[in-house]
Design a protein around this motif. Sequence first.
Motif, short mmCIF file in Angstrom:
data_model
loop_
_atom_site.label_atom_id
_atom_site.label_comp_id
_atom_site.label_asym_id
_atom_site.label_seq_id
_atom_site.Cartn_x
_atom_site.Cartn_y
_atom_site.Cartn_z
N GLN A 143 37.74 -85.37 70.84
CA GLN A 143 39.13 -85.52 71.27
C GLN A 143 39.53 -84.40 72.23
N HIS A 272 38.06 -91.96 63.69
CA HIS A 272 38.53 -90.61 63.40
C HIS A 272 39.67 -90.17 64.30
N PRO A 274 43.54 -89.72 65.37
CA PRO A 274 44.74 -89.63 64.54
C PRO A 274 45.48 -90.97 64.52
N ASP A 278 50.71 -88.66 63.24
CA ASP A 278 49.71 -87.72 63.77
C ASP A 278 49.30 -88.12 65.18
N ALA A 282 49.64 -85.74 68.34
CA ALA A 282 48.46 -85.42 69.13
C ALA A 282 48.68 -85.80 70.60
N ALA A 285 50.76 -83.41 72.53
CA ALA A 285 50.01 -82.20 72.90
C ALA A 285 49.00 -82.51 74.00
N TRP A 286 48.30 -83.63 73.87
CA TRP A 286 47.24 -83.97 74.84
C TRP A 286 47.80 -84.19 76.25
N ARG B 189 47.17 -80.54 61.99
CA ARG B 189 46.59 -81.43 60.97
C ARG B 189 45.91 -82.64 61.59
N TRP B 190 46.25 -82.96 62.83
CA TRP B 190 45.65 -84.15 63.43
C TRP B 190 44.25 -83.91 64.01
N ARG B 191 43.77 -82.69 63.96
CA ARG B 191 42.38 -82.47 64.38
C ARG B 191 41.44 -83.24 63.46
N PRO B 192 40.40 -83.88 64.04
CA PRO B 192 39.57 -84.77 63.22
C PRO B 192 38.68 -84.04 62.21
N ARG B 193 38.39 -84.73 61.14
CA ARG B 193 37.42 -84.25 60.16
C ARG B 193 36.36 -85.32 59.98
#
Lengths: 497, 196
Positions: A143, A272, A274, A278, A282, A285-286, B189-193
């Motif tokens: 991402q 995966h 968001p 979320d 995201a 921000a992006w 929190r939106w960073r992937p895991r």
Amino acid sequence: MAPLGVAPSCSVVRPPFGGQSWRWMDMAGTLAEKVWESHVVRRGEGEPDLLYIDLHLLHEVTSPQAFDGLRLSGRPVRRRDLTLATEDHNVPTTPGPITDPVSRTQVETLRRNCVEFGVRLYPMGDAEQGIVHVVGPQLGLTQPGMTIVCGDSHTSTHGAFGALAFGIGTSEVEHVLATQTLPLTPFRTMAITVDGELAPGVTAKDIVLSVIAKIGTGGGQGYVLEFRGSAIRALSMEARMTVCNMSIEAGARAGMIAPDETTFAYLEGRDHAPSGADWDAALEAWRLLRSDDDAVFDDEVVLDAASLTPFVTWGTNPGQGAPLGSAVPDPELMPDENDKAAARRALEYMGLAPGTPLRDVHVDTVFLGSCTNGRIEDLRAAAEVVSGRRVADGVRMLVVPGSARVRLQAESEGLHEVFTAAGAEWRLPGCSMCLGMNPDQLAPGERSASTSNRNFEGRQGKGGRTHLVSPLVAAATAVRGTLSSPSDLEDVTEAIA
Amino acid sequence: MDAFTSHTGIGVPLRRSNVDTDQIIPAEYLKRVSRSGFEDGLFAAWRRDETFVLNDPSYAAGSVLVAGPDFGTGSSREHAVWALMNYGFRVVISSRFADIFRGNSGKQGLLTAQCRQDDVELLWKLLENHPGTSVTVDLVSRTVTAGDLVASFEVDDYTRWRLLEGLDDISLTLRHKGLITAYESSRPRWRPRVTA
């Protein structure tokens, strides 16, 4: 251990950016600098920055000694949730187990290490298995604004999403496993601006091969390349990955492209990516993640997209390339002594004479695949060219999807039937003939047109001779048996008649 | 990692540019799971040619490699460093190194000494005219000495310091565990895991 105070000093030390890990909207500079700044964990005088790593990808070749190091020092993997492994380099592309015992040991070692250290692994036969740089993006793990590393130089691929992504060595793999960080000295930045419109039949591969021929295999050394301009904006995500993938072949640590609507559309809904609130956060921000208009690059290269034509390599490094419509160059006419010596040696290895039109060069094998060009759009483009045609007599064509998902998608579209009807071999996913760690190799003296990324001596097999090409050129070459573009082919209806 | 201050050994002239890591150690040799024994794969394809420099007995025990520009390009394989070190090399001299190779070398204690191409050419001539000549590479004064030739080389300050002290990166970083944890608490929190 000596105290850190003995480290040599450097003149300017900026503080890390307030501990806010993604607030690049308040930062100034280039895309690469913003991603860098937003990942600084620690900055010390005379020391490299300590950078946080958002995603660590592993494969079987460069990880065993790193896990061994952890075991010896009794250290765990710090962030198992940011670590993913896949099997790709050694895997056979024909059904059945790995027959080479050494390859098998390496894969089994990865499996044991992943169990012992609790790392998720996508093994051979798994629906998510594939080349590590195809797997990350298709899962939505890659991402914008992230730092991504892997013990593989083609990690630069992920830069297509506006991530700072680069290859590391095994000691660094161990470092990231243990700490989720890396000490790094800042890179310089180079803008590669490609404006204008590509002619039909000219692709992302031709852009990046042209860039490498222009700046050389050492031209990007110490730099992060940012590809920009209208021709880059017009590329799909998969084509952008092809461009960033080969940044390393210009010597650069990473290649990047600022994220835009094309990026967001690709990501939305992936496993995966968001979702819900979320996703909105995201996206906000992006959208701010790009080089400022007044950002200063350390260097800039400008290319006119309209001037580009299908590009192929003639030598033994990726910088030794020329337009398909030209001829094998004459080393004696090269002004630089080192270039001259390297070209002489390359032509001897490649078995080519100066002045030979590149279109007259016969190949034995065509390889369509790799982390450079093994994605679904690459297969679609090549299938369209071979559809209704036959692979030339005496030429073998291997089609190796980049991942199990790519393979399934291609099969659902019937592409495998197009390839097999033309006489090509439809294989299982993996790195395959890009580097021949599995049985897919060239025999000594054999010549390939390959959509992969390296034409080094022996890369595809001892004594093998590699010409790097786009998927369109690969497909047309398979049909004609000599280096060709689709425009060299007879019309299908005429060919059948 | 052992500390490195100075090294003296036989110089080996490798008159080639763009020595990529596939040449240093081909992929077929990358399948081991240890860090040792890679010397058999070092320059494997070139060593089949009997005129290759390492096949000349005067150079076979060499430990200072003097190569053309853009040494170590291509693949990130640290096996290239292991192969050089397993064979006995302690120093590589070139006018330009690929980034990843240089980084990997620094982690393992292989010194990448960046000299001017003019000095590389002089070293080549000296080593070719007088096979078996010893080269001294001094990290404290950043100089290469061979016969009457004295050349300076570049190596970044931090790598030099780590090599001189023989420091291990992971231990250095783990001193800052608290900062790493603090950074982690600020990640969105939106960073992937990979795992839920």
